[in-house]
Write a protein that holds these residues in place. Structure first.
Motif, PDB file in Angstrom:
ATOM      1  N   GLU A  16       0.826  -1.218   0.000  1.00  0.00           N
ATOM      2  CA  GLU A  16       0.000   0.000   0.000  1.00  0.00           C
ATOM      3  C   GLU A  16       0.855   1.261   0.000  1.00  0.00           C
ATOM      4  OE1 GLU A  16      -3.213   0.090  -0.659  1.00  0.00           O
ATOM      5  OE2 GLU A  16      -3.060  -2.084  -0.835  1.00  0.00           O
ATOM      6  N   GLU A  17       1.937   1.243   0.768  1.00  0.00           N
ATOM      7  CA  GLU A  17       2.828   2.403   0.810  1.00  0.00           C
ATOM      8  C   GLU A  17       3.451   2.686  -0.549  1.00  0.00           C
ATOM      9  OE1 GLU A  17       5.792   2.879   3.956  1.00  0.00           O
ATOM     10  OE2 GLU A  17       4.690   1.325   5.054  1.00  0.00           O
ATOM     11  N   THR A  18       3.854   1.637  -1.242  1.00  0.00           N
ATOM     12  CA  THR A  18       4.505   1.821  -2.535  1.00  0.00           C
ATOM     13  C   THR A  18       3.494   2.257  -3.584  1.00  0.00           C
ATOM     14  OG1 THR A  18       6.131   0.145  -1.880  1.00  0.00           O
ATOM     15  CG2 THR A  18       6.095   0.779  -4.195  1.00  0.00           C
ATOM     16  N   LEU A  19       2.276   1.748  -3.511  1.00  0.00           N
ATOM     17  CA  LEU A  19       1.231   2.231  -4.415  1.00  0.00           C
ATOM     18  C   LEU A  19       0.940   3.706  -4.156  1.00  0.00           C
ATOM     19  CD1 LEU A  19      -1.188  -0.836  -4.431  1.00  0.00           C
ATOM     20  CD2 LEU A  19       0.266  -0.033  -6.321  1.00  0.00           C
ATOM     21  N   GLU A  20       0.953   4.107  -2.909  1.00  0.00           N
ATOM     22  CA  GLU A  20       0.762   5.520  -2.565  1.00  0.00           C
ATOM     23  C   GLU A  20       1.930   6.366  -3.093  1.00  0.00           C
ATOM     24  OE1 GLU A  20      -1.370   8.705  -1.175  1.00  0.00           O
ATOM     25  OE2 GLU A  20      -2.041   6.629  -1.197  1.00  0.00           O
ATOM     26  N   ALA A  21       3.138   5.832  -3.012  1.00  0.00           N
ATOM     27  CA  ALA A  21       4.306   6.538  -3.551  1.00  0.00           C
ATOM     28  C   ALA A  21       4.178   6.716  -5.061  1.00  0.00           C
ATOM     29  CB  ALA A  21       5.588   5.787  -3.201  1.00  0.00           C
ATOM     30  N   CYS A  22       3.648   5.697  -5.745  1.00  0.00           N
ATOM     31  CA  CYS A  22       3.419   5.797  -7.192  1.00  0.00           C
ATOM     32  C   CYS A  22       2.421   6.914  -7.491  1.00  0.00           C
ATOM     33  CB  CYS A  22       2.903   4.478  -7.751  1.00  0.00           C
ATOM     34  SG  CYS A  22       4.125   3.153  -7.812  1.00  0.00           S
ATOM     35  N   LYS A  23       1.370   6.972  -6.701  1.00  0.00           N
ATOM     36  CA  LYS A  23       0.351   8.020  -6.878  1.00  0.00           C
ATOM     37  C   LYS A  23       0.960   9.401  -6.648  1.00  0.00           C
ATOM     38  CE  LYS A  23      -4.009   9.587  -4.878  1.00  0.00           C
ATOM     39  NZ  LYS A  23      -4.959   9.371  -3.784  1.00  0.00           N
ATOM     40  N   ASP A  24       1.749   9.547  -5.588  1.00  0.00           N
ATOM     41  CA  ASP A  24       2.398  10.825  -5.296  1.00  0.00           C
ATOM     42  C   ASP A  24       3.355  11.225  -6.419  1.00  0.00           C
ATOM     43  OD1 ASP A  24       1.017  10.884  -2.896  1.00  0.00           O
ATOM     44  OD2 ASP A  24       2.735  10.233  -1.691  1.00  0.00           O
ATOM     45  N   ALA A  25       4.072  10.251  -6.951  1.00  0.00           N
ATOM     46  CA  ALA A  25       5.016  10.521  -8.040  1.00  0.00           C
ATOM     47  C   ALA A  25       4.275  10.984  -9.291  1.00  0.00           C
ATOM     48  CB  ALA A  25       5.851   9.281  -8.335  1.00  0.00           C
ATOM     49  N   MET A  26       3.184  10.335  -9.628  1.00  0.00           N
ATOM     50  CA  MET A  26       2.403  10.736 -10.800  1.00  0.00           C
ATOM     51  C   MET A  26       1.830  12.145 -10.618  1.00  0.00           C
ATOM     52  SD  MET A  26       2.651   8.481 -13.139  1.00  0.00           S
ATOM     53  CE  MET A  26       1.309   8.119 -14.244  1.00  0.00           C
ATOM     54  N   ASN A  27       1.356  12.439  -9.419  1.00  0.00           N
ATOM     55  CA  ASN A  27       0.847  13.786  -9.144  1.00  0.00           C
ATOM     56  C   ASN A  27       1.950  14.829  -9.296  1.00  0.00           C
ATOM     57  OD1 ASN A  27      -1.754  12.891  -8.623  1.00  0.00           O
ATOM     58  ND2 ASN A  27      -1.433  12.751  -6.417  1.00  0.00           N
TER      59      ASN A  27
END
Length: 130
Positions: free
Chosen positions: A105-116
């Motif tokens: 979940e943390e890494t998926l959140e990091a992916c989302k933050d990176a895309m943003n």
């Protein structure tokens, strides 16, 4: 000792996607402690993009203290591999055991933050130290 990994955003220019220097401030988006399969994905990406690595243990080229820029497609690929539990298997004396489920979940959140951040005009890179 162990594997410490970081995802950064920054504004600036660099001429290559690996082993670059950049001007401007950077912001840490995420930190992982001992996530060997993520490290393996990033290492593979680094060498695919032309990285040469650093000499370590037995004079072997390794991905240690190197930078790899992540483009949108790299993040999409990473996200897909995480969701499907198909990150490449990594390992090493300092890397720890499989932590995919722990960090999912943390890494998926990091992916989302990176895309943003990319949408806001930032560039993204990953680096690690072990």
């Amino acid at each position: 000792m162990g594997l410490d990994s970081y995802l950064y955003s920054y504004k600036g220019k660099n001429r290559k996607e690996v082993d670059f220097e950049h001007s401007g401030e950077e912001e840490e988006l995420h930190y992982w402690r001992k996530n060997p399969n993520l490290e393996q994905f990033m290492s593979d990406l680094y060498f695919e993009k032309g990285g040469k690595g650093v000499k370590s243990f037995g004079n072997i080229d390794s991905f240690n203290c190197c930078k790899v820029e992540l483009k949108e497609q790299d993040i999409v690929t990473l996200r897909t591999l995480i969701i499907s539990d198909q990150l490449p298997q990594g390992g090493g004396f300092f890397h720890g055991g499989n932590s995919d489920e722990h960090y999912k979940e943390e890494t998926l959140e990091a992916c989302k933050d990176a895309m943003n951040a990319i949408e806001e005009g930032y560039r993204i890179y990953y680096t690690s130290w072990w």
